[in-house]
Design a protein around this motif. Structure first.
Motif, PDB file in Angstrom:
ATOM      1  N   MET A   3      -2.329   4.950  -4.501  1.00 45.23           N
ATOM      2  CA  MET A   3      -3.219   3.789  -4.362  1.00 45.23           C
ATOM      3  C   MET A   3      -2.850   2.940  -3.154  1.00 45.23           C
ATOM      4  SD  MET A   3      -3.309   2.479  -8.294  1.00 45.23           S
ATOM      5  CE  MET A   3      -1.515   2.408  -8.377  1.00 45.23           C
ATOM      6  N   CYS A   4      -1.667   3.166  -2.575  1.00 42.94           N
ATOM      7  CA  CYS A   4      -1.140   2.217  -1.593  1.00 42.94           C
ATOM      8  C   CYS A   4      -1.178   2.682  -0.151  1.00 42.94           C
ATOM      9  CB  CYS A   4       0.316   1.901  -1.917  1.00 42.94           C
ATOM     10  SG  CYS A   4       0.608   1.318  -3.576  1.00 42.94           S
ATOM     11  N   TYR A  29       4.997   4.053  -7.201  1.00 38.01           N
ATOM     12  CA  TYR A  29       4.617   4.625  -8.495  1.00 38.01           C
ATOM     13  C   TYR A  29       4.291   6.114  -8.396  1.00 38.01           C
ATOM     14  CZ  TYR A  29       3.713   4.309 -13.352  1.00 38.01           C
ATOM     15  OH  TYR A  29       3.849   4.479 -14.703  1.00 38.01           O
TER      16      TYR A  29
HETATM   17  S1  FES Z   1       0.707   4.463  -5.566  1.00 42.47           S
HETATM   18 FE1  FES Z   1       1.619   5.518  -3.948  1.00 42.47          FE
HETATM   19  S2  FES Z   1       3.042   4.089  -3.148  1.00 42.47           S
HETATM   20 FE2  FES Z   1       1.912   2.953  -4.610  1.00 42.47          FE
END
Ligand code: FES
Ligand code: FES
Length: 157
Positions: free
Chosen positions: A136-137, A102
């Motif tokens: 976030m990941c 995202y």
């Molecule tokens: S928000 Fe960065 S890869 Fe998911």
């Protein structure tokens, strides 16, 4: 009353009638169909909507489409050349610089902008250059590694 916006996006000229309150991010995604620019917070915090306007990094949720009139915009769709990915895109793949993806378009636009100004940034400079983009990941480690790998490969022309 709608207003005419004339912008060049990724080298192609668009002329569209838009509501004066339409955000540039929605113009890109919904009016001209370039959905690579993501929308997250819509308050300038996450950086998912980052594009380049006349070569300057802009969060497209903080700009009205009418403010982009007459300007040149580059989005994530404008980086690859045919089947050849941009060096930053290639480096993100090589270094697993994304999970859900995202944040990725905004991250790559910001990284491209950083490397045009500073082809060999230090880790601290990379983190500063991407400070306006949240992920976030990944925990950012692979993203920083990707930008390091792309160092020196981005054409500032
Ligand atoms: S928000 Fe960065 S890869 Fe998911
Ligand atoms: S959607 Fe623009 S900064 Fe989050």
């Amino acid at each position: 009353m709608k207003q005419t916006v004339r912008v060049t996006v990724n080298g192609r000229l668009y002329e569209e009638e838009v509501e004066p309150r339409q955000l540039l991010s929605y113009f890109l995604r919904e009016t001209i169909g370039l959905t690579g620019t993501h929308i997250g917070c819509i308050i300038g915090e996450c950086g998912a909507c980052t594009v380049q306007v006349n070569g300057t990094l802009v969060k497209s949720c903080l700009m009205f489409a009418v403010q982009a009139n007459g300007k040149e915009i580059t989005t994530i769709e404008g980086l690859a050349e045919g089947d050849t990915l941009h060096p930053v895109q290639e480096a993100f793949i090589n270094n697993y610089g994304f999970q859900c993806g995202y944040c990725t378009p905004g991250m790559i636009m910001a990284a491209d902008s950083l490397l045009k100004k500073n082809p060999y940034p230090s880790e601290e400079e990379i983190r500063e250059g991407l400070a306006g983009n949240l992920c976030m990941c990944t925990g950012y480690v692979q993203i920083v590694a990707a930008v390091k790998e792309a160092a020196g490969q981005v054409d500032d022309g």
